[in-house]
Design an enzyme around this catalytic site. Structure first.
Site, PDB file in Angstrom:
ATOM      1  N   SER B 145       0.933  -1.310  -0.041  1.00 46.09           N
ATOM      2  CA  SER B 145      -0.205   0.079   0.184  1.00 46.09           C
ATOM      3  C   SER B 145       0.816   1.324  -0.095  1.00 46.09           C
ATOM      4  CB  SER B 145      -0.809  -0.006   1.291  1.00 46.09           C
ATOM      5  OG  SER B 145      -0.016  -0.042   2.445  1.00 46.09           O
ATOM      6  N   LYS B 183       1.113   4.062   6.912  1.00 46.87           N
ATOM      7  CA  LYS B 183       0.449   5.133   6.336  1.00 46.87           C
ATOM      8  C   LYS B 183       0.771   6.399   6.388  1.00 46.87           C
ATOM      9  CE  LYS B 183      -2.757   1.974   4.353  1.00 46.87           C
ATOM     10  NZ  LYS B 183      -1.754   0.886   4.703  1.00 46.87           N
TER      11      LYS B 183
END
Lengths: 222, 222
Positions: B145, B183
């Site tokens: 990701s 993230k």
DNA sequence: TGAGAGATCAAACAGTTGTTTGATTTATTT
DNA sequence: AAATAAATCAAACAACTGTTTGATCTCTCA
């Protein structure tokens, strides 16, 4: 983990501190001085207790050989560390050889992250002992031509020195104009293709490519 | 660098080798044995020569305190190294706390690559000496990701432990379902946005985000 | 109170190690 | 060849260190 007397805790602490401060373990009498025990025998007894409790080990009958068990000793990690010279920058810079001569910055990296190094080559130099024989070397990357494999401008790459490569290897190579670069290596019919990992860059085709090493690691600092 | 006699070269070599093999310098008699000098005095004289030539130093009058000058001693690099625990995996795994208890793998990294660490926190623990206080920790990344910032599946990230972050920081965060993830951090009007760096992934919006640390380094093994 | 266990102490012993001494050997110079 | 300097040697010395000994002190428990 058993309970220890306050005296025993003090002894453990004194040993830790001495090792930290001086790099070697204290003598029985030094421990005594630190924890206010006048007789070396008193310390001896306490040490034996701590040995029975599995908190200490004396590796041999030599001096200053006390080790504390169950704590991460400096030693255990240090031993598994290799010192690697940072030779310069790649892609658009000078060839690496020119940079080797000077006094490179050095970093140490744990062997667990690094590729296996040929034991024989290590052994061979054991006597002569120039122990950062350039088996691995580091380079700072300039440019974004390898962005698709996660190697960006400013990243550090660690490469293993070798003069040949297999298709698909990411290599540090020297092309005709004596320029060092990091690219993917592909051998074609009558030439070598050095393939960037970035659609905005074109591959380099050459018959005269010198492989300096294979990239083993890249380190990105945020 | 002056010329040395072959005997003196042999002595230097023996000292290097002994330090490498045992971690401490040899005694006068051990040197004598290695270079075939029967008397400790002969070795003594040679050592004094080497000291005058500026090749050796005896750091004190203690035993086994010979140092070789002008070569990169292990020490100098080791000192600038921090030991970092590898706590587990992120994105789709357990929370980090659960993994801290066990006996994590450790790696040592040079401080030159790492972010500044608060000196006070380091000093405070000098006496108690739990010296890998989790100031920095490592995680193995699962999933792709964050590919656009060069963090791929299987990479190692080193994060600095902190509980707050600024917009744009790459953080290790714990979201509602107790899942740790890496993230980009953005504070919005009434929620936190955890933004992947990969168009194929959607951002996570949450009011209940716990920041575990800020990513300082990523290491990719090829 | 008193017996016993454990901790501590001063002292001595033995092994290791750096250093010194004085003689012998080896190399170099005259 | 003779003389001088350097290297080497065996031996002894002294400091450091781990270990042991036997006495003294302190504490607990009956």
């Amino acid at each position: 983990m058993q309970n220890l007397t306050t005296k025993q805790e003090a002894i453990l602490s004194a040993i830790r501190q001495h090792i930290r401060n001086t790099g070697q373990s204290p003598t029985v009498r030094e421990i005594g001085q630190a924890v206010n025990l006048k007789s070396s025998c008193s310390v001896q007894k306490q040490i034996e207790s701590l040995e029975r409790a599995g908190r200490l080990r004396r590796s041999s009958f030599k001096y200053r050989s006390i080790e504390i068990i169950g704590e991460h000793s400096q030693q255990s990690h240090i031993i598994d560390t290799l010192v690697i010279p940072l030779l310069g920058r790649v892609a658009g810079g000078n060839p690496i050889e020119a940079l080797q001569e000077s006094d490179p910055e050095l970093i140490s990296l744990p062997t667990s992250l690094l590729p296996r190094v040929d034991q024989n080559r290590q052994k061979k130099s054991c006597d002569e002992q120039n122990f950062s024989k350039v088996e691995l070397f580091g380079l700072r990357v300039v440019g974004r031509s390898m962005i698709d494999v996660g190697i960006d401008d400013g990243d550090l790459v660690i490469a293993r020195q070798q003069s040949s490569a297999q298709n698909g290897d990411i290599v540090v190579a020297l092309v005709e104009d004596n320029e060092a670069t990091v690219k993917k290596y592909y051998r074609e019919a009558d030439r070598i293709r050095l393939q960037p990992a970035n659609d905005a860059f074109l591959p380099i085709y050459s018959r005269d490519v010198r492989i300096l090493g294979k990239v083993a690691l890249s380190i990105k600092q945020f």
